[in-house]
Design a protein around this motif. Sequence first.
Motif, PDB file in Angstrom:
ATOM      1  N   ASP A 151      -7.366   8.674  -0.284  1.00 51.87           N
ATOM      2  CA  ASP A 151      -8.240   8.023   0.856  1.00 51.87           C
ATOM      3  C   ASP A 151      -8.363   6.588   0.317  1.00 51.87           C
ATOM      4  O   ASP A 151      -8.646   5.759   1.017  1.00 51.87           O
ATOM      5  CB  ASP A 151      -9.621   8.370   1.009  1.00 51.87           C
ATOM      6  N   ASN A 179     -16.838   6.422  11.636  1.00 50.34           N
ATOM      7  CA  ASN A 179     -15.981   7.119  11.028  1.00 50.34           C
ATOM      8  C   ASN A 179     -16.190   8.671  11.382  1.00 50.34           C
ATOM      9  O   ASN A 179     -17.111   9.380  11.227  1.00 50.34           O
ATOM     10  CB  ASN A 179     -15.934   6.757   9.633  1.00 50.34           C
ATOM     11  N   ASP A 233      -3.871   8.460   9.071  1.00 51.59           N
ATOM     12  CA  ASP A 233      -4.628   7.307   8.905  1.00 51.59           C
ATOM     13  C   ASP A 233      -4.573   6.541  10.224  1.00 51.59           C
ATOM     14  O   ASP A 233      -5.763   5.738  10.580  1.00 51.59           O
ATOM     15  CB  ASP A 233      -4.159   6.472   7.606  1.00 51.59           C
ATOM     16  N   ALA A 292      -2.722   3.347   7.670  1.00 55.81           N
ATOM     17  CA  ALA A 292      -2.850   3.289   9.100  1.00 55.81           C
ATOM     18  C   ALA A 292      -1.697   2.031   9.564  1.00 55.81           C
ATOM     19  O   ALA A 292      -1.840   0.885   8.938  1.00 55.81           O
ATOM     20  CB  ALA A 292      -4.074   2.641   9.628  1.00 55.81           C
ATOM     21  N   THR A 345       0.836  -1.142   0.131  1.00 55.07           N
ATOM     22  CA  THR A 345       0.031   0.156  -0.078  1.00 55.07           C
ATOM     23  C   THR A 345       0.894   1.174  -0.059  1.00 55.07           C
ATOM     24  O   THR A 345       0.473   2.126  -0.672  1.00 55.07           O
ATOM     25  CB  THR A 345      -0.892   0.101   1.440  1.00 55.07           C
ATOM     26  N   ASN A 387      -5.019   3.307   2.729  1.00 58.02           N
ATOM     27  CA  ASN A 387      -4.938   3.366   3.890  1.00 58.02           C
ATOM     28  C   ASN A 387      -3.535   2.821   4.555  1.00 58.02           C
ATOM     29  O   ASN A 387      -3.191   1.987   4.310  1.00 58.02           O
ATOM     30  CB  ASN A 387      -6.244   2.364   4.448  1.00 58.02           C
ATOM     31  N   ALA A 396      -8.054   5.450  12.378  1.00 62.74           N
ATOM     32  CA  ALA A 396      -8.187   4.115  12.658  1.00 62.74           C
ATOM     33  C   ALA A 396      -8.507   3.946  14.436  1.00 62.74           C
ATOM     34  O   ALA A 396      -9.320   3.156  14.860  1.00 62.74           O
ATOM     35  CB  ALA A 396      -7.001   3.084  12.341  1.00 62.74           C
TER      36      ALA A 396
END
Length: 143
Positions: free
Chosen positions: A110, A100, A86, A115, A55, A113, A90
């Motif tokens: 977006d 959210n 992120d 996180a 990612t 992710n 989370a």
Amino acid sequence: MSDSKPITMTASQAQERLPDDVRNDIYAALLSGAGIRNIEETLNHEMQATGFKATLRAYINHLLRVEGVSTFPEILQRVEAKVLHDTQAAKNKDAANGVNGVNGHSSESDDYNLALPTSVTKEGAKTVVKELNKVCEITADTK
């Protein structure tokens, strides 16, 4: 394990900011053995296994190709900000039981992710403690 003498401190000293010389001794002890490599390998494995690295790579490609980011410092700044955002989102989402808090705002970034996965921090922390135990000796306070 290093052949050098373990670094000794009390539990309360370990909780305080370490003096530079002690911190440098710990770094040196971790570097002289496999400590740093083991920590790095654990973090790398967990980030790979969770898909975080893929990612991250995709997000950097997005920054370069779509958003026109062209310098390394700007990429680093944007990635760091996104990871922090992120990860915090989370945590907030978990705290709000699935609600959210993004206020309906969405952007193409977006789709990525970043996180930091919980397993990365958990396994990383376990490995850091394990490696520190090899080079540090923390004793109970005797007050």
